[in-house]
Write an enzyme that holds these catalytic residues in place. Structure first.
Site, short mmCIF file in Angstrom:
data_model
loop_
_atom_site.label_atom_id
_atom_site.label_comp_id
_atom_site.label_asym_id
_atom_site.label_seq_id
_atom_site.Cartn_x
_atom_site.Cartn_y
_atom_site.Cartn_z
N ARG A 1 -9.90 -11.59 -12.11
CA ARG A 1 -10.23 -12.93 -11.59
C ARG A 1 -10.37 -13.99 -12.67
O ARG A 1 -9.80 -15.08 -12.56
CB ARG A 1 -11.57 -12.90 -10.82
CG ARG A 1 -11.45 -12.56 -9.37
CD ARG A 1 -12.65 -11.75 -8.98
NE ARG A 1 -12.66 -10.53 -9.76
CZ ARG A 1 -11.98 -9.44 -9.41
NH1 ARG A 1 -11.32 -9.43 -8.30
NH2 ARG A 1 -11.98 -8.36 -10.18
N THR A 2 -11.16 -13.70 -13.68
CA THR A 2 -11.50 -14.76 -14.63
C THR A 2 -10.26 -15.23 -15.38
O THR A 2 -9.97 -16.42 -15.47
CB THR A 2 -12.60 -14.28 -15.61
OG1 THR A 2 -13.65 -13.71 -14.83
CG2 THR A 2 -13.14 -15.43 -16.44
N LYS B 1 -5.55 -5.32 -36.42
CA LYS B 1 -5.36 -5.09 -37.87
C LYS B 1 -6.63 -5.41 -38.64
O LYS B 1 -6.65 -5.39 -39.86
CB LYS B 1 -4.23 -5.99 -38.39
CG LYS B 1 -2.90 -5.79 -37.71
CD LYS B 1 -1.90 -6.80 -38.28
CE LYS B 1 -0.85 -7.16 -37.24
NZ LYS B 1 -0.13 -8.38 -37.62
N ARG C 1 -13.23 -13.87 -23.55
CA ARG C 1 -14.11 -12.76 -23.10
C ARG C 1 -14.15 -11.72 -24.21
O ARG C 1 -13.10 -11.35 -24.76
CB ARG C 1 -13.58 -12.14 -21.82
CG ARG C 1 -14.34 -10.88 -21.43
CD ARG C 1 -13.97 -10.38 -20.07
NE ARG C 1 -14.48 -11.25 -19.02
CZ ARG C 1 -14.39 -10.98 -17.72
NH1 ARG C 1 -13.80 -9.87 -17.31
NH2 ARG C 1 -14.89 -11.81 -16.82
N HIS D 1 -22.20 -15.00 -18.24
CA HIS D 1 -20.86 -15.26 -17.68
C HIS D 1 -20.95 -16.61 -16.97
O HIS D 1 -20.93 -16.68 -15.73
CB HIS D 1 -20.50 -14.14 -16.71
CG HIS D 1 -19.05 -14.10 -16.28
ND1 HIS D 1 -18.17 -15.15 -16.47
CD2 HIS D 1 -18.35 -13.14 -15.64
CE1 HIS D 1 -16.99 -14.82 -15.97
NE2 HIS D 1 -17.07 -13.60 -15.46
N1 CP Z 1 -15.91 -11.77 -11.73
C1 CP Z 1 -15.20 -11.39 -12.81
O1 CP Z 1 -15.57 -11.70 -13.96
O2 CP Z 1 -14.09 -10.65 -12.52
P1 CP Z 1 -13.04 -10.12 -13.61
O3 CP Z 1 -13.77 -9.10 -14.47
O4 CP Z 1 -11.93 -9.53 -12.83
O5 CP Z 1 -12.62 -11.28 -14.45
#
Ligand code: CP
Length: 306
Positions: free
Chosen positions: A53-54, A82, A103, A131
């Site tokens: 999703r993100t 590396k 991320r 998040h």
């Molecule tokens: N909600 C969320 O962060 O989903 P993903 O891990 O799929 O990005």
């Protein structure tokens, strides 16, 4: 908007969040009007951990704004494999692009990245910490489906210890009047002490901690289910023992309020039965859709194209 980065959900004031939500609603109403607003802009998505999703919603968001994207979905395809440091990677990518969504498994990594970046950094999840863009999606969902962000009894159920979306949502919701939290988890997976002490208790927010969902589901305006975060456990046996602690099904939904909404940041494993997807109170796919629109609004603000 003066803020350059989004690292923590508290980086934006309530007023700034309202502006982002207002813009997200405008985009939902008339997406065509915004379809070229980021023409010439490039988003980098640096994902050192898996995502559906993100990452996709960020990339779709930038494409729908008329911009372009580049990046990686796992670090082995970058020079991180590396031994390149995060600082050097960020220095490079911030030369090539206009905004970075990142991320990383290490808590605090997005904050570190922001020190080395010439362009806005967006924290798309740092370990079990925060998040903030999931929180934007969550808040827009609540604001839209529950007629505003004040006065809700919010049940948060599952892995409250390692769930970064939980930590960010609690921090953000403490700023809205008459919020009440009911925290539902096994004792091993309760919220971290700093969240309880620094954000809930310090702000005099009403809350209770329980182990059984059935005991409290009838009290809730919002039920925020979460996955047990397998990847954060040090001990597989403990994960296996706790993984099916909660399963929301039709039977439990019968006890819930008629206008309660069920949210989940997704991905889900077993914690919401598929049968609940057909219940009109299931809001988790809508929440993921709002995630794309709110990321469109966020990038417009951070890039100052609006
Ligand atoms: N909600 C969320 O962060 O989903 P993903 O891990 O799929 O990005």
């Amino acid at each position: 908007m003066e803020k350059k980065h989004l690292i923590d959900p508290m980086d934006f004031s309530v007023k700034e969040l309202d502006e982002i939500f207002e813009l997200a609603h405008q985009i939902i109403e008339d997406p065509k009007k915004f379809s070229k607003i980021c023409d010439g802009k490039i988003l980098a998505t640096l994902f050192y951990e898996p995502s559906t999703r993100t990452r996709f919603s960020f990339e779709a968001a930038m494409m729908r704004l008329g911009g372009k994207i580049l990046g990686f979905s796992e670090p082995n395809s970058s020079s991180a494999s590396k031994g390149e440091t995060l600082a050097d990677t960020i220095k490079m990518v911030s030369i090539y692009t206009d905004i970075i969504a990142m991320r990383h498994p290490k808590e605090g990594s997005a904050r570190v990245a922001s020190i080395y970046s010439n362009v806005p950094i967006i924290n798309a999840g740092d370990g079990g910490h925060q998040h903030p863009t999931q929180t934007l999606a969550d808040l827009l969902t609540i604001e839209s489906l529950k007629m505003g962000l004040k006065g809700h009894t919010v049940g948060i159920c599952g892995d409250l210890r390692y769930g970064r979306t939980v930590h960010s949502l609690i921090k953000a919701m403490t700023r809205y009047e008459d919020t009440k939290f009911i925290l539902i988890s096994p004792k091993e997976l309760k919220i971290p002490d700093y969240i309880r002490e620094e954000f809930i208790k310090k702000n005099n927010i009403e809350f209770k901690e329980v182990e059984r969902l059935e005991e409290v589901i009838a009290e809730l305006d919002i039920l925020y289910m979460t996955r047990i975060q397998k990847e954060r456990f040090f001990n597989e046996e403990e994960y296996l023992r706790l993984k099916d602690s909660y399963i929301l099904d039709e039977e439990k939904m019968k006890i819930a309020k008629e206008d309660m909404i069920v949210m989940h940041p997704l991905p889900r494993v077993n914690e919401i039965s598929m049968e609940v997807d057909n219940d009109r109170r299931a809001a988790y796919f809508k929440e993921a859709e709002y995630g794309m629109y709110v990321r469109m609004a966020l990038m417009c603000k951070l890039l100052e194209v609006i």
